[in-house]
Design an enzyme around this catalytic site. Structure first.
Site, mmCIF file in Angstrom:
data_model
loop_
_atom_site.group_PDB
_atom_site.id
_atom_site.type_symbol
_atom_site.label_atom_id
_atom_site.label_comp_id
_atom_site.label_asym_id
_atom_site.label_seq_id
_atom_site.Cartn_x
_atom_site.Cartn_y
_atom_site.Cartn_z
ATOM 1 C CB SER A 133 -0.950 0.156 1.306
ATOM 2 O OG SER A 133 -1.578 1.278 1.366
ATOM 3 C CE1 TYR A 181 -4.296 -2.328 4.900
ATOM 4 C CE2 TYR A 181 -3.347 -0.281 4.299
ATOM 5 C CZ TYR A 181 -3.675 -1.319 4.078
ATOM 6 O OH TYR A 181 -3.917 -1.693 2.792
#
Length: 246
Positions: free
Chosen positions: A141, A155
């Protein structure tokens, strides 16, 4: 020539589903790993088979070692030697500041996003290194470098770890003929935003990118498919950012 056999975790929705469909169109047989929504996984499998590909659907929690082993056992039993792995399964946990996050949520994010990727990569490494070929693509990501303050720093931290895993494992497996890369998406228009409690996030954040929009799952799937393909035969240890310039 034998068709490639690629395992895609988190393949029932979003980027994972788009990847399964793209790989089938590119000539792969596909193993769809899913954790909850069996109907969604079967719908993706139907699309895969319409492209003439073979498909297996396997329920798997990637944070559980025995289930990961079962996923790969089923893949090899039903479709043959696994030649590719897409580590896509991930969770964000609730949207918000780290100070407000529950320990159970933090633990789940780490176990799925990092431990699950490690377990799947370990099994794939054992299979592929023994055969002298293969490719692994991790779905990271852009959050890994942006940090995502006020949203999900936990995250982001796990995705930074995935980037480190990608670089290290690529160096470790390169002499065995196995390539390891990652794709780092920016904000992509999938249901993950609604799941974490902010359904309008993709559109809102997408407008702040240089390209002025959120990405589509198919755009990430295209990058994953390229990294798995022979066209990327000299690419390993790379984290390919597909984030609209953000």
């Amino acid at each position: 020539m034998a068709r490639p056999v690629t395992v895609v975790t988190g393949g029932s929705r979003g980027i994972g589903a788009a990847t399964c469909l793209r790989l089938a169109a590119d000539g792969h047989d596909v193993v769809i790993g899913y954790v909850r929504d069996g109907d969604a996984a079967e719908a993706v499998a139907e699309g895969v088979r319409k492209d003439g590909a073979r498909c297996a659907v396997v329920r798997v929690d990637t944070s559980v070692e025995a289930e990961v082993e079962g996923l790969f056992d089923a893949a090899e039993r039903e479709l043959g030697a696994v030649t590719g792995l897409v580590n896509n399964a991930a969770v964000t946990g609730p949207f918000g500041r780290l100070a407000d996050a529950g320990t159970a949520d933090l633990r789940r994010v780490v176990e799925v996003n990092l431990l699950g990727t490690l377990l799947c990569s370990r099994r794939a490494a054992r299979l592929m290194a023994a055969r002298g070929s293969g490719a692994i693509v991790n779905v990271s990501s852009a959050a890994a470098t942006l940090g995502s303050p006020g949203e999900y720093v936990h995250y982001a931290a796990t995705k930074a770890a995935v980037d480190a895993l990608t670089v290290g494992l690529a160096k470790e497996l390169g002499p065995d003929g196995v390539r390891v890369n990652a794709v780092a998406p920016g904000v992509i228009d999938t249901e993950i935003h609604a799941t974490m409690g902010d359904p309008g996030r993709a559109e809102r954040v997408g407008h702040t990118t240089p390209l002025g929009r959120a990405g589509r799952p198919e755009e990430i799937a295209a990058a994953i498919a390229w990294l798995l393909s022979p066209e990327a035969s000299y690419t390993t240890g790379t984290v390919l950012r597909v984030s609209g310039g953000r």
